[in-house]
Design an enzyme around this catalytic site. Structure first.
Site, PDB file in Angstrom:
ATOM      1  N   GLY A  43       0.831  -1.193   0.000  1.00 45.98           N
ATOM      2  CA  GLY A  43       0.000   0.000   0.000  1.00 45.98           C
ATOM      3  C   GLY A  43       0.869   1.248   0.000  1.00 45.98           C
ATOM      4  CD  GLN A  48       3.594   6.109   2.296  1.00 47.33           C
ATOM      5  OE1 GLN A  48       2.587   5.525   1.930  1.00 47.33           O
ATOM      6  NE2 GLN A  48       4.634   5.471   2.798  1.00 47.33           N
ATOM      7  CB  CYS A  87       5.713   2.467   6.775  1.00 48.45           C
ATOM      8  SG  CYS A  87       5.159   3.956   5.929  1.00 48.45           S
ATOM      9  CG  LEU A  88       7.011   1.100   0.685  1.00 49.17           C
ATOM     10  CD1 LEU A  88       6.333   1.313  -0.658  1.00 49.17           C
ATOM     11  CD2 LEU A  88       8.208   0.162   0.541  1.00 49.17           C
ATOM     12  CG  HIS A 129      -0.051   1.429   7.255  1.00 44.78           C
ATOM     13  ND1 HIS A 129       0.972   0.994   8.075  1.00 44.78           N
ATOM     14  CD2 HIS A 129       0.530   2.289   6.376  1.00 44.78           C
ATOM     15  CE1 HIS A 129       2.105   1.572   7.697  1.00 44.78           C
ATOM     16  NE2 HIS A 129       1.861   2.355   6.672  1.00 44.78           N
ATOM     17  CD  GLU A 130      -0.870   2.653   2.803  1.00 49.44           C
ATOM     18  OE1 GLU A 130      -0.464   3.831   2.723  1.00 49.44           O
ATOM     19  OE2 GLU A 130      -0.108   1.691   2.997  1.00 49.44           O
ATOM     20  CG  HIS A 133       0.596   6.987   5.386  1.00 46.31           C
ATOM     21  ND1 HIS A 133       1.768   7.513   5.899  1.00 46.31           N
ATOM     22  CD2 HIS A 133       0.855   5.674   5.160  1.00 46.31           C
ATOM     23  CE1 HIS A 133       2.681   6.549   5.976  1.00 46.31           C
ATOM     24  NE2 HIS A 133       2.158   5.416   5.547  1.00 46.31           N
TER      25      HIS A 133
END
Ligand code: NI
Length: 161
Positions: A43, A48, A87-88, A129-130, A133
């Site tokens: 995701g 991001q 997380c990226l 999670h997204e 963000h």
């Protein structure tokens, strides 16, 4: 290729704004985000890649690629479960986070069509999670202060070398 911002970038703490139009720019952004995510993640939120708008993409295992625009979580299950998250934008840091096991979410896709979706397992996890963000919240912010501090110290040490 769009690059992914990492911990320390103040944009990660920003609340993203609503997407006003489902135009070619938004479709291009979603396509470029899939490209930037590649096979490294499940995701990615637009913020991001530096675009603080309410859009995220998912590609959970054994699921189709999905685009969520202006999403809202309508219902969360009372049942919660621990699952490992990464997380990226926080490369190399993985930890268990406790969240609701399933969610019902409403959003628009990249064609401007509204949809609702009930998700459980990994997809439910990625969606939560997204969506965090989009509100400037990282998965490490969901941990208790002591655990968060300990993880960040080891993250800093790793990033320094
Ligand atoms: Ni993330």
């Amino acid at each position: 290729m769009l690059s992914i911002i990492t911990l320390g970038d103040p944009l990660l703490a920003k609340t993203s704004s609503l997407v006003p139009d489902f135009d070619d720019g938004i479709r291009r952004l979603a396509a470029q985000m899939f490209e930037a995510m590649g096979t490294k993640g499940v995701g990615l939120a637009a913020v991001q890649v530096g675009a603080a708008v309410r859009l995220f993409i998912t590609k959970a295992p054994r699921d189709v690629p999905r685009v969520f625009i202006n999403p809202d979580i309508l219902v969360t299950s009372l049942e919660e479960e621990p699952l490992e998250e990464g997380c990226l934008s926080v490369p190399g840091l993985y930890t268990e986070v406790v969240r609701p096991a399933s969610v019902r979410v409403q959003a628009w896709n990249e064609k401007g069509r509204p949809f609702t979706l009930t998700a459980e397992g990994i997809l439910a996890r990625v969606i939560q999670h997204e969506l965090d963000h989009l509100n400037g919240v990282l998965f490490i912010d969901r941990l208790d202060a002591k655990k968060r501090k300990r993880l960040l110290v080891s993250y800093d040490e790793k990033m320094r070398f």
